[in-house]
Design an enzyme around this catalytic site. Structure first.
Site, PDB file in Angstrom:
ATOM      1  N   ASP A  95       0.799  -1.235   0.000  1.00  0.00           N
ATOM      2  CA  ASP A  95       0.000   0.000   0.000  1.00  0.00           C
ATOM      3  C   ASP A  95       0.830   1.282   0.000  1.00  0.00           C
ATOM      4  O   ASP A  95       0.361   2.334  -0.402  1.00  0.00           O
ATOM      5  CB  ASP A  95      -0.950   0.027   1.215  1.00  0.00           C
ATOM      6  N   HIS A  96       2.095   1.191   0.442  1.00  0.00           N
ATOM      7  CA  HIS A  96       2.879   2.420   0.605  1.00  0.00           C
ATOM      8  C   HIS A  96       3.606   2.851  -0.669  1.00  0.00           C
ATOM      9  O   HIS A  96       4.019   3.996  -0.778  1.00  0.00           O
ATOM     10  CB  HIS A  96       3.930   2.227   1.712  1.00  0.00           C
ATOM     11  N   ASP A 160       3.993  -1.092  11.527  1.00  0.00           N
ATOM     12  CA  ASP A 160       3.523   0.234  11.125  1.00  0.00           C
ATOM     13  C   ASP A 160       2.881   0.858  12.352  1.00  0.00           C
ATOM     14  O   ASP A 160       2.130   0.193  13.066  1.00  0.00           O
ATOM     15  CB  ASP A 160       2.486   0.100   9.999  1.00  0.00           C
ATOM     16  N   ARG A 450      -1.218  12.324  10.095  1.00  0.00           N
ATOM     17  CA  ARG A 450       0.042  13.035  10.319  1.00  0.00           C
ATOM     18  C   ARG A 450       0.118  14.273   9.432  1.00  0.00           C
ATOM     19  O   ARG A 450      -0.301  14.223   8.276  1.00  0.00           O
ATOM     20  CB  ARG A 450       1.223  12.130   9.997  1.00  0.00           C
ATOM     21  N   SER A 644       7.007   7.116  13.290  1.00  0.00           N
ATOM     22  CA  SER A 644       6.713   5.794  12.758  1.00  0.00           C
ATOM     23  C   SER A 644       7.556   4.721  13.448  1.00  0.00           C
ATOM     24  O   SER A 644       8.437   5.010  14.244  1.00  0.00           O
ATOM     25  CB  SER A 644       6.962   5.777  11.250  1.00  0.00           C
ATOM     26  N   ARG A 646       9.474   2.593  11.869  1.00  0.00           N
ATOM     27  CA  ARG A 646      10.471   2.037  10.952  1.00  0.00           C
ATOM     28  C   ARG A 646      11.828   1.835  11.639  1.00  0.00           C
ATOM     29  O   ARG A 646      12.384   2.761  12.232  1.00  0.00           O
ATOM     30  CB  ARG A 646      10.596   2.907   9.699  1.00  0.00           C
TER      31      ARG A 646
HETATM   32 FE1  SF4 Z   1      -0.579   4.468   5.046  1.00  0.00          FE
HETATM   33 FE2  SF4 Z   1       0.664   5.069   7.314  1.00  0.00          FE
HETATM   34 FE3  SF4 Z   1      -0.762   6.924   6.022  1.00  0.00          FE
HETATM   35 FE4  SF4 Z   1      -1.951   4.951   7.232  1.00  0.00          FE
HETATM   36  S1  SF4 Z   1      -0.718   6.540   8.199  1.00  0.00           S
HETATM   37  S2  SF4 Z   1      -2.397   5.682   5.188  1.00  0.00           S
HETATM   38  S3  SF4 Z   1      -0.574   3.243   6.895  1.00  0.00           S
HETATM   39  S4  SF4 Z   1       1.094   5.925   5.327  1.00  0.00           S
END
Ligand code: SF4
Length: 756
Positions: A95-96, A160, A450, A644, A646
């Site tokens: 998805d990223h 995540d 965010r 995050s 990561r």
């Molecule tokens: Fe994707 Fe992270 Fe944004 Fe959620 S917060 S849509 S998992 S990038």
């Protein structure tokens, strides 16, 4: 098979036995969070109680979820562990790595063209090791998890930070670094400091323009980005049960923005409705059979002050629609006049350029349907959208159903771009500008979580405000940040003044969910014949080599950077274009700390080398230290590494030769990630010692050979003029974590134990 009902039934058997045991041990009523924690102990039935905020505890999560950006490194690490299959049900979600530019089908094709090597790698590793694989375009990890895997009373971890979203379905779901996920995939326990508990009592009822998003925006205002650190937030009260399951997901999702370990809600009728609507009647039936175990004891919610470390009460009937931002998710402003005043005082552009609806936070069917009710009014009342509109549905199931029900068509009639079911603009994968660094100052509004600088479009001058999908729709139509849909009028194509009515929508699709191809690929039952290949010349993927232990002697270490102020994982390991190198440690290390502000010149990516006294980029300076065999340390401010999960933010400095990170305080996940990679994550005993650190300092660790749990370390800082300061540093390493340090990394220890 999307989920394993037998596994869930087994969890519920354990819940009954273990919660009863925990209650008799503790001699008190239990919160939901405690029930889930005590029923997932690695050692089984509880034999002792734990102190919140103090004891490290081994847990046995039920599931693991990984997204494509973090899964690369997690799976590269798992491949090193020498196992045939993952020990715990695991899924990978692509998805990223999908940009938002033109629209869903072209953007998806272009992602396949540019990232096929990575998608193929993830698919083949998944197939080999028994991992469920969700193809690009299948949806955003947390929406797909909520629709398919989350279940009340369960525990999951995910690579995540917004894994916490599954709290909307009554889980304890926690974002971890890839290294933690690898432990659990390899059949090891997962360790967590027993969290503190914050209770949030929701009274009253959401109505009109307020939405679940406003609840968490308000909580963020109250607790700030640090207020939830080390705690599980448990929501309860009549306002909680009146809310939809996906609305609860939104609130839990943004628990990551207050630093909370996770957030959760007790099992209720909204969760049962959601489970049945998403083809999981058997999970709902199983949950109903043990429902008293899937929420706190009634006495807890009747007297919350006795059971939680902190209690907050919010009357939903008094809540206003909020916009949080810019640049931080905890700066709240009410829609309308308050925004006019604040924007004028702070020089925030009032004109809005883009409105974006989507992300794992707000991309459910309910979100899209409520926002579309506003878009439909614009069409009915002769209004055009003054700002541009972009939509990312949360999953193919949501997209297909919303398309069938005419919801997406309403947005399209307002010239909205429907992007892929993926993260897109939420993670900097938004091809908005040719040259984002020199793009103009502007405001955008989105329903994401965010809004750090550059997060959406790479433009440091973009002021991003976070709001509910319905308010995003209204403000996009109005084109002004200070538009208050409850009081303000808009002028339509006929020159008439019109108002937008309150949003309406459906909690769940009236005609049920539908999907043709949900994008799921089940793994081979026996994956031993599946071959995983990594091209040695690849710039995207690189097999790992184990880290060498740092050892018990650190003398003559140089200061790489003293970071000033906020230093998130985005500052340490930037997203955006760097996502491309998530599976290649050496290449991605070229972004190491390039976003951190150097406290001595307030510039980013510009530090002094103690080899030649010249100023240069952080990675280049550090590579020179490494080449010269010089160790280095990083110094930071409060909540270092927030953001995050990561582990690249720990692996990169480790790979480049940084041996210690010394800060005023850490974000939890990042601190653990540093430990996992076998480096020192330390905090100043006296925060003011941060001010003693000078640009040309050299560091000697005086008692690292006696590294032990609970014993601070002594660091001698030698200044350029020869004077010295002694800096005492706290750490939170327990005996097992000191073993990680001694072995060079947690993974090295797993391998050693495997081979023993
Ligand atoms: Fe994707 Fe992270 Fe944004 Fe959620 S917060 S849509 S998992 S990038």
């Amino acid at each position: 098979m999307a989920f394993d009902i037998e596994m869930i039934k087994k969890v519920y058997e354990n819940v009954v036995e273990r919660v009863d045991a925990a209650k008799s041990l503790t001699g008190k009523h239990l919160t939901l969070a405690e029930k889930i924690l005590y029923s997932h102990l690695w050692d089984g039935t509880p034999a002792k109680t734990f102190t919140r905020g103090a004891d490290y505890v081994d847990f046995a999560p039920d599931r693991i979820a990984c997204q494509d950006a973090t899964a690369q490194m997690a799976l590269l690490q798992f491949m090193q562990a020498g196992k045939e299959k993952v020990a715990v049900p695991t899924t990978v979600h692509c998805d990223h790595l999908i940009q938002a530019k033109v629209g869903a089908s072209q953007d998806l094709q272009s992602a396949l063209n540019t990232s096929n090597e990575v998608f193929n790698f993830l698919e083949s590793v998944s197939n080999k090791y028994g991992i469920g694989f969700w193809k690009p375009g299948a949806g955003i990890i947390h929406q797909v998890v909520l629709e398919n895997y989350a279940f009340p009373g369960g525990m999951m971890i995910g690579t995540d930070s917004h894994t916490v979203n599954a709290g909307g379905l009554g889980m304890v779901a926690i974002g971890v670094g890839g290294a933690d996920a690898v432990d659990v995939m390899a059949g090891m326990p997962w360790e967590l400091k027993f969290p503190k508990l914050i209770g949030v009592k929701l009274t009253g009822k959401l109505s009109g323009w307020t939405a679940p998003k406003d609840v968490i925006l308000k909580v963020a205002e109250i607790l700030t980005v640090k207020g939830g650190t080390g705690a599980i937030v448990e929501y309860f009260g009549p306002g909680a049960t009146a809310m939809s399951c996906t609305g609860k997901g939104t609130i839990c999702n943004m628990g990551a923005e207050i630093g909370a370990t996770t957030s959760t809600f007790g099992y209720d009728a909204s969760m049962e409705r959601y489970l049945r609507a998403t083809d999981r009647a058997d999970v709902a039936d199983a949950a109903n059979a043990v429902k008293d175990y899937l929420t706190a004891d009634p006495e807890v919610y009747a007297n919350p002050e006795q059971y939680f470390d902190q209690v907050i009460e919010i009357n939903l009937s008094e809540l206003n629609p909020l916009l949080n931002g810019p640049f931080t998710p905890d700066l709240s402003t009410s829609a309308g006049k308050e925004m006019t005043e604040k924007a004028n005082a702070n020089d925030w552009p009032l004109q809005v350029e883009w409105g974006l609806i989507g992300s794992c936070t707000n991309s459910s069917y309910e979100d899209l349907s409520r926002a579309s009710s506003i878009a439909q009014q614009a069409l009915d009342k002769g209004l055009a959208a003054k700002a541009e509109f972009g939509i990312n549905p949360g999953s193919e199931k949501v997209r297909y159903t919303a398309d069938r029900d005419g919801i997406l068509n309403v947005f399209e009639k307002l010239d909205a771009k429907i992007f892929t079911n993926a993260c897109g603009p939420c993670i900097g994968q938004w091809a908005r500008y040719e040259d984002p660094k020199n793009a103009p100052k502007n405001s955008i509004i989105h329903s994401f979580n965010r809004n750090f600088a550059k997060r959406a479009d790479g433009n440091p001058n973009t002021h991003a405000f976070v709001a509910s999908p319905e308010l995003v729709a209204a403000i996009t139509i109005a084109g002004r940040l200070d538009f208050n849909p409850m009081t303000d009028t808009l002028v339509n194509n006929n020159g008439e003044e019109v108002m937008l009515d309150e949003p309406t929508g459906w909690e769940l699709p009236p005609n049920g969910f539908e999907v043709k191809d949900d994008g799921y690929l089940a793994p081979e039952a026996d994956g031993s014949g599946v071959v995983v290949t990594v091209d040695p010349s690849s710039e995207r993927l690189e097999l790992l080599t184990p880290f060498t232990p740092i050892g018990s002697e650190i003398k003559g270490a140089k200061l790489l950077i003293k970071a000033h102020g906020k230093c998130t994982t985005d500052h340490i390991s930037m997203a955006g274009p760097w996502l491309r190198y998530r599976g290649h440690l050496d290449n991605i290390s070229n972004n190491c700390l390039i976003g951190a502000v150097n406290a001595y010149n307030m510039k980013t990516n510009f530090v002094k080398s103690q080899i030649d006294g010249e100023y240069d980029a952080v990675p280049k300076t550090q590579r020179a230290y490494k080449a010269a065999g010089i160790k280095s340390i990083v110094v930071g401010d409060h909540n270092y590494g927030e953001g995050s999960s990561r582990e690249h933010a720990a692996m990169e400095p480790r790979h480049l030769g940084v041996v210690a990170v010394l800060v005023k305080s850490f974000a939890r996940i990042h601190e653990t990630n540093l430990k996992k990679q076998g480096m020192l994550g330390l905090t100043f005993v006296n925060e003011s010692d941060y001010d003693l650190i000078q640009e040309d300092d050299t560091f000697n660790f005086l008692d690292l050979d006696a590294f032990a749990p609970g014993k601070p370390l002594t660091i001698e800082a030698v200044h350029a003029d020869g004077s010295k300061d002694i800096i005492m540093a706290n750490h939170t390493y327990n005996a097992g974590q000191i073993e990680w340090y001694n072995e060079g990394s947690a993974l090295n220890l797993i391998k050693k134990q495997n081979n023993a």
